[in-house]
Motif scaffolding. Structure first.
Motif, PDB file in Angstrom:
ATOM      1  N   GLN A 257       0.255 -12.209  -6.504  1.00 28.89           N
ATOM      2  CA  GLN A 257       1.191 -11.305  -7.192  1.00 28.89           C
ATOM      3  C   GLN A 257       1.576 -11.836  -8.567  1.00 28.89           C
ATOM      4  OE1 GLN A 257       3.446  -9.428  -3.373  1.00 28.89           O
ATOM      5  NE2 GLN A 257       4.247 -11.300  -4.197  1.00 28.89           N
ATOM      6  N   PRO A 258       2.153 -10.944  -9.383  1.00 24.50           N
ATOM      7  CA  PRO A 258       2.704 -11.419 -10.635  1.00 24.50           C
ATOM      8  C   PRO A 258       3.869 -12.373 -10.354  1.00 24.50           C
ATOM      9  CG  PRO A 258       3.365  -9.130 -10.230  1.00 24.50           C
ATOM     10  CD  PRO A 258       2.348  -9.504  -9.194  1.00 24.50           C
ATOM     11  N   PRO A 259       4.136 -13.321 -11.193  1.00 22.25           N
ATOM     12  CA  PRO A 259       3.470 -13.602 -12.469  1.00 22.25           C
ATOM     13  C   PRO A 259       2.272 -14.550 -12.329  1.00 22.25           C
ATOM     14  CG  PRO A 259       5.337 -15.061 -12.222  1.00 22.25           C
ATOM     15  CD  PRO A 259       5.275 -14.234 -10.965  1.00 22.25           C
TER      16      PRO A 259
ATOM     17  N   LEU B 178      12.338 -17.826 -14.918  1.00 22.58           N
ATOM     18  CA  LEU B 178      12.368 -16.524 -14.273  1.00 22.58           C
ATOM     19  C   LEU B 178      10.984 -15.882 -14.255  1.00 22.58           C
ATOM     20  CD1 LEU B 178      14.768 -14.735 -13.249  1.00 22.58           C
ATOM     21  CD2 LEU B 178      14.634 -13.564 -15.435  1.00 22.58           C
ATOM     22  N   ARG B 179      10.338 -15.884 -15.414  1.00 15.22           N
ATOM     23  CA  ARG B 179       9.107 -15.101 -15.538  1.00 15.22           C
ATOM     24  C   ARG B 179       7.835 -15.895 -15.300  1.00 15.22           C
ATOM     25  NH1 ARG B 179      10.456 -10.496 -20.038  1.00 15.22           N
ATOM     26  NH2 ARG B 179      11.952  -9.464 -18.689  1.00 15.22           N
TER      27      ARG B 179
ATOM     28  N   ASN C 295       9.322 -18.157 -11.607  1.00 12.50           N
ATOM     29  CA  ASN C 295       9.625 -16.995 -10.761  1.00 12.50           C
ATOM     30  C   ASN C 295      10.264 -17.332  -9.423  1.00 12.50           C
ATOM     31  OD1 ASN C 295       8.055 -14.344  -9.040  1.00 12.50           O
ATOM     32  ND2 ASN C 295       9.638 -14.098 -10.569  1.00 12.50           N
TER      33      ASN C 295
END
Lengths: 202, 622
Positions: B416-418, B580-581, B584
């Motif tokens: 999954q992202p990221p 966060l990005r 994650n």
């Protein structure tokens, strides 16, 4: 109870909120009351932060899965999850939802949006007769721990006029299914949820 | 309910049991004394319960290294005269297929149940596969329970016919039966034989061609006898008889519940044949049921298994009858059924008016947020895959030039992202086999991600292959010291204690070196800098490098000491959003004012994020 009077319950939440536990407490209490009961749970991959649905049918049905637009009671432990219950909501479904949002990582990544809860409630309110949002987290904190929020909602469900299982049997079942040291706190949460919904009804 | 109730409650008492729990009680009532498995949803709870109670009830139980071994150990016990029970998810039977096919030939002495938990709709699986067809291929009889009560009762029935005909018996469940909870009335527990003895008498258990030819004859004879039993079995019954109406339903498994609920709801005047013992097909019973009907509706999950047999019978008899089911698209061929699908199908064939109940709620423009399953806060895998990404970036390897072959476990969530670190992943152990082949087919860099349990299960032969064929790959073994995704079962890398009997721990490092990997290193994913440097070395190594990233799963390991708690220093935070990005962690979130904060309800105080922040803004809370 005739088939048509079988009572269908749809419980939805996010992994870790205790949806399976809540349903098991109801199911064992129904059995103790001499009612037929079947339940469906979800295990495995979905438990890791995903949506978890547990369904019960109390009465004559053989299948625990709720039929379209036929749930008697929906318990939503997270308000945006109400959007996923649209296929089981009927005009007379009793809906009790927690108002506390759980925002998934997809929102912080910007690949998904968190919907406007007020909009959901407003649109639902136009079509259904019994919809109540409860501040389950606040009540749970007052009862001793935020993790009892599911039991607050269960308490509220017991106060709905059509709920088919007796409260004292639910409390007995709760004692059988939760860790001994948390029983008092959970009974308190249950009673507070019951009171909250009773107040709304009056 | 307490887990002890499963063996302490007496005959005549009732319990509200999960299908999988009912299977355990059934095993105890069937006199089973030997059980084995490799965990897999939707069968896992059978093993979880057995692991907790086996010692108290005198049953030998093991989590085997994989399903093939699980089937072999239970087959051996049955050959030695014990009643045995092996269970697995549907795709587990693919791993066990070789042993499964041959056990049908050799037969058994003590009764043997092989439970296959199929997963229609793929709630937790890579495919939907109807293992009644696997049973047919092998020549193994199939029982299909519809609810927890039948799950328990069929265990006893199954063990009896298995012992009578000296053949293993499959119990085929689906997710909605394995994970259905219902009221189960208990029968008496039958203590099993404690110790077996393997008698060396003809026919033996070695299927060299000369013996196999005889066994094939025997197998067909057994199947013919079983068909006769099936025709009058109590598991196969006409539950509704309606001589005036020429419409009949043939159904099995969980579908029976939907059928009966719909028939009751609309008071449909139909005939219903429920098949609980569905293979070998009870052809005489089916023929007699069909004979006076004009229309037959066949309702079963996944493949048109019974439906094709109904058509065969009609063809052989030269009858003119209409058959409704999957083949004529009355019912869908994909995904699991539910009450509404069956209601729609039945009311359509029977031309019954259905009242509109849709209240017409308008949710247009409102969609729920995506909630895919996610690596838990504090999961060591997150730190491992983050460090791999950092190493790849550090070596300036372009995105299109690196292939991640992933495997079956929690770390599959790296797809999954990221992260986007699962380009290929098909089955247990495939990460290393795919990497091995990819390395021969391309000049791209290949990283295989595999967990500890999956490595033991099916990762060792492909590792040997990769070394032998001089593949150029980096194998990362994410060792969280447990089989986590299925609920925390042990594996050969873990010390277990079975009533005082301690297991022997098998070393992943030694296995890797013995397989011939030239570069083998172990890291702690909690040390980000060292992890990144090690992955850089592994990526640059010419040949097969194995890096074992070891740190216990946050869900199943007890904390030994108080951990520190962390907070964001808002003065230092530049809101770069790396935590966060890129990292994650679900416990880190952004407030509406743009500031970053920690959700302490989710935070596990693992501290992995501290090293991720370039500004050193995540600090120990004082």
């Amino acid at each position: 109870m005739s088939y048509k009077k079988s009572y269908q319950i749809y419980i939805i939440g996010v992994g870790g909120q205790g949806t399976i536990k809540t349903a098991t407490i109801i199911g064992e209490a129904a059995m103790a009351q001499g009612l037929n009961v079947v339940m469906s749970e979800v295990h495995g991959m979905a438990q890791r932060g995903g949506t978890v649905v547990t369904e019960l049918k109390i009465g004559k049905g053989l299948s625990p899965l709720n039929e379209n637009y036929s749930a008697d009671l929906i318990l939503a432990f997270e308000p945006s999850e109400l959007l996923r219950t649209i296929t089981v909501i009927g005009k007379n479904t009793n809906i009790i939802a927690s108002c506390s949002a759980i925002i998934p990582f997809t929102v912080s990544l910007g690949i998904s949006k968190y919907p406007d809860i007020n909009q959901i409630i407003e649109r639902l309110g136009k079509k259904v007769n019994n919809l109540h949002l409860i501040d389950a987290e606040r009540i749970a904190k007052e009862a001793g721990n935020i993790i009892t929020a599911n039991i607050v909602i269960l308490g509220a469900a017991l106060a709905t006029p059509q709920f088919p299982v007796k409260k004292d049997l639910i409390i007995e079942s709760l004692k059988q299914n939760l860790p001994a040291r948390s029983i008092d706190m959970n009974i308190k949460a249950l009673e507070m949820g019951y009171q909250e919904y009773s107040n709304i009804l009056n | 309910m307490k887990v002890q109730d499963i063996y302490e409650k007496k005959q005549g008492e009732k319990l509200f049991l999960l299908g999988n729990e009912a299977a355990v009680r059934g095993a105890l009532e069937a006199g089973i004394s030997f059980a084995s498995t490799y965990p897999g949803t939707p069968s896992s709870e059978i093993g979880n319960v057995l692991a907790r109670i086996a010692h108290q009830v005198g049953v030998y139980f093991e989590f085997s290294v994989n399903e093939k071994v699980a089937l072999e150990v239970s087959a051996a016990a049955a050959a030695a005269g014990l009643r045995s029970f092996v269970f697995m998810k549907h795709v587990g039977l693919n791993v066990a297929a070789d042993a499964f096919m041959s056990t049908a030939y050799t037969g058994v002495r003590g009764g043997m149940i092989i439970l296959s938990a199929d997963d229609p709709s793929m709630h937790s699986s890579q495919n939907e596969q109807d293992n009644r067809i696997m049973a047919q291929l092998a020549g193994v009889p199939v029982l299909e329970p519809s609810n927890p009560q039948e799950m328990k009762d069929f265990m006893i029935y199954g063990i009896n016919i298995s012992e009578q005909l000296k053949i293993p018996v499959m119990i085929r469940t689906t997710t909605r039966v394995s994970h259905m909870r219902g009221i189960v009335e208990l029968g008496p527990i039958k203590p099993g034989e404690k110790e077996g003895f393997f008698k060396k008498e003809e026919p033996g258990f070695t299927i060299a061609p000369a013996f196999a030819r005889k066994m094939r004859q025997e197998l067909i004879k057994k199947l013919n006898q079983l068909e006769v039993i099936g025709n009058t079995s109590q598991l196969n019954k006409v539950v509704r008889k309606n001589n005036k109406n020429k419409v009949g339903i043939i159904t099995s498994g969980v579908s029976y519940n939907y059928v009966l609920d719909t028939v009751n709801k609309y008071s449909l005047p139909v005939n219903i044949l429920k098949l609980g013992f569905c293979y070998p097909f009870p052809r005489e019973l089916m023929k007699n049921f069909i004979a006076n009907l004009d229309k037959i509706i066949v309702i079963e999950e996944v493949e048109p298994f019974l439906e094709k047999e109904v058509l065969t019978i009609i063809g052989q008899e030269g009858w003119q009858k209409k058959v409704y089911g999957k083949l004529d698209h009355t019912l869908p061929h994909i995904y699991e059924y539910n009450p509404d699908i069956i209601e729609q199908g039945l009311t359509q064939v029977l031309k019954v008016e259905v009242a509109e109940k849709n209240p017409g709620i308008d949710f247009s423009g409102l969609t729920p947020p995506m909630r895919p399953p996610v690596l838990c806060p504090g999961c060591p895998h997150r730190s491992t895959i983050y460090a791999i990404k950092k190493a790849v970036q550090g070596l300036k390897i372009k995105k299109e030039n690196i292939i991640y072959s992933n495997d079956i476990g929690c770390y599959t969530l790296a797809m999954q992202p990221p992260y986007y670190m699962a380009d290929y992943g098909i089955c247990m152990g495939s990460s290393i086999g795919i990497a091995s082949g990819m390395s021969k087919a391309t000049r791209q860099k290949i990283v295989a991600l595999i967990g500890d349990s999956t490595f033991f299960h099916a990762g060792i032969p492909p590792l040997i292959n990769a070394v032998h064929q001089k593949a150029n790959i980096m194998v990362v073994i994410l060792d969280n010291e447990v089989t986590a995704m299925t609920g925390g079962q042990p594996n050969p890398g873990i010390l277990t204690d079975r009533g005082g009997e301690k297991s022997t721990v098998v070393s992943i490092e030694e296995l890797s070196r013995a397989a011939g990997a030239g570069y083998v290193k172990t890291i702690d994913p909690g040390d980000l800098d060292n992890s990144v440097e090690t992955f850089k070395e592994g990526l640059q190594y010419e040949g097969v490098s194995v890096i074992i990233s070891r740190s216990p799963c946050i869900m199943f390991v007890k904390r030994e000491k108080e951990r520190l708690t962390y907070q964001i220093n808002q003065d230092k935070c530049t809101r770069c959003l790396i935590c966060l990005r890129q990292f994650n962690c679900p416990a880190i979130f952004q407030r509406e004012d743009g500031s970053i904060d920690i959700n302490y309800l989710l935070c596990t105080d693992c501290g992995y994020c501290v090293q991720v922040c370039p500004q050193k803004a995540i600090e120990v809370k004082k």
